[in-house]
Scaffold this motif. Structure first.
Motif, PDB file in Angstrom:
ATOM      1  N   THR A 125      -4.545  95.352 -64.982  1.00 34.89           N
ATOM      2  CA  THR A 125      -5.485  94.939 -66.018  1.00 34.89           C
ATOM      3  C   THR A 125      -6.562  94.035 -65.419  1.00 34.89           C
ATOM      4  O   THR A 125      -6.332  93.385 -64.391  1.00 34.89           O
ATOM      5  CB  THR A 125      -4.775  94.176 -67.150  1.00 34.89           C
ATOM      6  OG1 THR A 125      -4.330  92.909 -66.640  1.00 34.89           O
ATOM      7  CG2 THR A 125      -3.610  94.971 -67.714  1.00 34.89           C
ATOM      8  N   PRO A 126      -7.706  93.960 -66.068  1.00 25.92           N
ATOM      9  CA  PRO A 126      -8.739  93.033 -65.606  1.00 25.92           C
ATOM     10  C   PRO A 126      -8.226  91.586 -65.563  1.00 25.92           C
ATOM     11  O   PRO A 126      -8.546  90.841 -64.627  1.00 25.92           O
ATOM     12  CB  PRO A 126      -9.859  93.198 -66.624  1.00 25.92           C
ATOM     13  CG  PRO A 126      -9.669  94.572 -67.179  1.00 25.92           C
ATOM     14  CD  PRO A 126      -8.187  94.797 -67.181  1.00 25.92           C
ATOM     15  N   ALA A 127      -7.432  91.183 -66.546  1.00 30.41           N
ATOM     16  CA  ALA A 127      -6.899  89.817 -66.560  1.00 30.41           C
ATOM     17  C   ALA A 127      -6.020  89.556 -65.350  1.00 30.41           C
ATOM     18  O   ALA A 127      -6.074  88.465 -64.756  1.00 30.41           O
ATOM     19  CB  ALA A 127      -6.118  89.575 -67.857  1.00 30.41           C
ATOM     20  N   GLU A 128      -5.227  90.544 -64.951  1.00 28.63           N
ATOM     21  CA  GLU A 128      -4.369  90.384 -63.766  1.00 28.63           C
ATOM     22  C   GLU A 128      -5.213  90.245 -62.497  1.00 28.63           C
ATOM     23  O   GLU A 128      -4.894  89.441 -61.621  1.00 28.63           O
ATOM     24  CB  GLU A 128      -3.406  91.560 -63.650  1.00 28.63           C
ATOM     25  CG  GLU A 128      -2.342  91.571 -64.727  1.00 28.63           C
ATOM     26  CD  GLU A 128      -1.541  92.859 -64.786  1.00 28.63           C
ATOM     27  OE1 GLU A 128      -0.340  92.780 -65.066  1.00 28.63           O
ATOM     28  OE2 GLU A 128      -2.120  93.948 -64.554  1.00 28.63           O
ATOM     29  N   VAL A 129      -6.280  91.018 -62.400  1.00 30.83           N
ATOM     30  CA  VAL A 129      -7.175  90.912 -61.243  1.00 30.83           C
ATOM     31  C   VAL A 129      -7.806  89.522 -61.192  1.00 30.83           C
ATOM     32  O   VAL A 129      -7.862  88.884 -60.132  1.00 30.83           O
ATOM     33  CB  VAL A 129      -8.262  92.013 -61.274  1.00 30.83           C
ATOM     34  CG1 VAL A 129      -9.320  91.780 -60.207  1.00 30.83           C
ATOM     35  CG2 VAL A 129      -7.621  93.390 -61.111  1.00 30.83           C
ATOM     36  N   LEU A 130      -8.272  89.043 -62.343  1.00 30.60           N
ATOM     37  CA  LEU A 130      -8.871  87.709 -62.388  1.00 30.60           C
ATOM     38  C   LEU A 130      -7.858  86.635 -61.996  1.00 30.60           C
ATOM     39  O   LEU A 130      -8.198  85.697 -61.264  1.00 30.60           O
ATOM     40  CB  LEU A 130      -9.446  87.428 -63.770  1.00 30.60           C
ATOM     41  CG  LEU A 130     -10.642  88.279 -64.185  1.00 30.60           C
ATOM     42  CD1 LEU A 130     -11.016  87.995 -65.637  1.00 30.60           C
ATOM     43  CD2 LEU A 130     -11.828  88.073 -63.271  1.00 30.60           C
ATOM     44  N   ASP A 131      -6.618  86.772 -62.449  1.00 31.12           N
ATOM     45  CA  ASP A 131      -5.586  85.804 -62.081  1.00 31.12           C
ATOM     46  C   ASP A 131      -5.319  85.812 -60.579  1.00 31.12           C
ATOM     47  O   ASP A 131      -5.136  84.756 -59.967  1.00 31.12           O
ATOM     48  CB  ASP A 131      -4.288  86.083 -62.845  1.00 31.12           C
ATOM     49  CG  ASP A 131      -4.357  85.674 -64.304  1.00 31.12           C
ATOM     50  OD1 ASP A 131      -5.279  84.897 -64.679  1.00 31.12           O
ATOM     51  OD2 ASP A 131      -3.504  86.140 -65.083  1.00 31.12           O
ATOM     52  N   LEU A 132      -5.301  86.995 -59.976  1.00 30.71           N
ATOM     53  CA  LEU A 132      -5.108  87.079 -58.525  1.00 30.71           C
ATOM     54  C   LEU A 132      -6.258  86.404 -57.776  1.00 30.71           C
ATOM     55  O   LEU A 132      -6.036  85.669 -56.809  1.00 30.71           O
ATOM     56  CB  LEU A 132      -4.985  88.545 -58.088  1.00 30.71           C
ATOM     57  CG  LEU A 132      -3.686  89.247 -58.449  1.00 30.71           C
ATOM     58  CD1 LEU A 132      -3.818  90.744 -58.219  1.00 30.71           C
ATOM     59  CD2 LEU A 132      -2.531  88.674 -57.639  1.00 30.71           C
ATOM     60  N   ALA A 133      -7.486  86.652 -58.225  1.00 34.79           N
ATOM     61  CA  ALA A 133      -8.651  86.035 -57.586  1.00 34.79           C
ATOM     62  C   ALA A 133      -8.612  84.516 -57.759  1.00 34.79           C
ATOM     63  O   ALA A 133      -8.893  83.764 -56.811  1.00 34.79           O
ATOM     64  CB  ALA A 133      -9.945  86.603 -58.148  1.00 34.79           C
ATOM     65  N   ARG A 134      -8.259  84.076 -58.951  1.00 35.98           N
ATOM     66  CA  ARG A 134      -8.146  82.635 -59.215  1.00 35.98           C
ATOM     67  C   ARG A 134      -7.111  82.015 -58.275  1.00 35.98           C
ATOM     68  O   ARG A 134      -7.327  80.959 -57.692  1.00 35.98           O
ATOM     69  CB  ARG A 134      -7.769  82.400 -60.679  1.00 35.98           C
ATOM     70  CG  ARG A 134      -7.791  80.950 -61.105  1.00 35.98           C
ATOM     71  CD  ARG A 134      -7.484  80.783 -62.597  1.00 35.98           C
ATOM     72  NE  ARG A 134      -8.588  81.279 -63.421  1.00 35.98           N
ATOM     73  CZ  ARG A 134      -8.589  82.381 -64.157  1.00 35.98           C
ATOM     74  NH1 ARG A 134      -7.514  83.156 -64.195  1.00 35.98           N
ATOM     75  NH2 ARG A 134      -9.633  82.736 -64.868  1.00 35.98           N
ATOM     76  N   GLY A 135      -6.000  82.697 -58.104  1.00 38.39           N
ATOM     77  CA  GLY A 135      -4.943  82.215 -57.216  1.00 38.39           C
ATOM     78  C   GLY A 135      -5.371  82.137 -55.767  1.00 38.39           C
ATOM     79  O   GLY A 135      -4.887  81.287 -55.014  1.00 38.39           O
TER      80      GLY A 135
END
Length: 156
Positions: free
Chosen positions: A2-12
Motif C-alpha cells: 500500500t502507499p501508506a506502507e511505502v511511506l512508513d518504510l521511507a519514514r523509517g
C-alpha cells in the motif's frame, strides 16, 4: 504493497520520495499523496510525458532517446537519476511505457520500463503487463512501482 506502507518504510529510513512518470501521468505520486501526512515523505513528482519534458526536466540525453526510444530501461534509468539529482529525495521511482492502445512488434502495448535510483545507484527492469487496456496497464504500473519502492527501501 500500500502507499501508506511505502511511506512508513521511507519514514523509517529517513528519506524522501520523488517520482518521474511518463505513462502514468502522475498516478504514482497521486497515490502516495492520498495519504495524510505524506508531505513529510513525498518531495515531488515529475510528469514528463513528452520527450522534450524528459530532456528539459530530468536531463535525459537526446542521444539516449534516439538510440533506445522513450520506452527503454536506458531512458528509465536516466529519468530516475535525473529526478534524484534534481530533488531532495533519497529514492526515486521512474516509469516509461506503452499503456495503450497500440504499440508495435518491438514495443508492445503493456510494456513498462522502471527505474529506481537511490544512494546505492540505479536499477532498472522491464515488465510486460500485456494488452490489458490503458487503465489496467496504468494501474498495474502504479502497483509495481510501489512494490519496487518498498523492496528498495527494505533492502540492507
Amino acid at each position: 504493497m500500500t502507499p501508506a506502507e511505502v511511506l512508513d518504510l521511507a519514514r523509517g529510513r529517513g528519506v524522501m520520495i520523488a517520482t518521474a512518470e511518463s505513462c502514468t501521468g502522475g498516478l504514482i505520486v497521486g497515490r502516495l499523496t492520498d495519504i495524510p501526512g505524506s508531505s513529510e515523505i513525498v518531495d515531488r513528482g515529475y510528469i514528463t510525458y513528452s520527450n522534450a519534458a524528459k530532456i528539459e526536466m530530468l536531463g535525459v540525453q537526446p542521444s539516449t532517446l534516439d538510440a533506445h526510444g522513450a520506452v527503454s530501461e536506458e531512458v528509465a534509468a536516466e529519468m530516475a537519476q535525473g529526478a534524484l539529482s534534481r530533488s531532495q529525495a533519497g529514492i526515486v521511482v521512474a516509469v516509461t511505457g506503452i499503456a495503450g492502445p497500440g504499440g508495435s512488434e518491438h514495443k508492445p502495448e503493456g510494456r513498462v520500463c522502471f527505474g529506481i535510483a537511490d544512494g546505492w545507484g540505479v536499477r532498472t527492469e522491464t515488465f510486460e503487463f500485456g494488452a490489458l487496456g490503458r487503465d489496467k496497464v496504468r494501474a498495474a504500473t502504479v502497483e509495481r512501482a510501489l512494490v519496487l519502492l518498498a523492496s528498495a527501501l527494505s533492502a540492507d
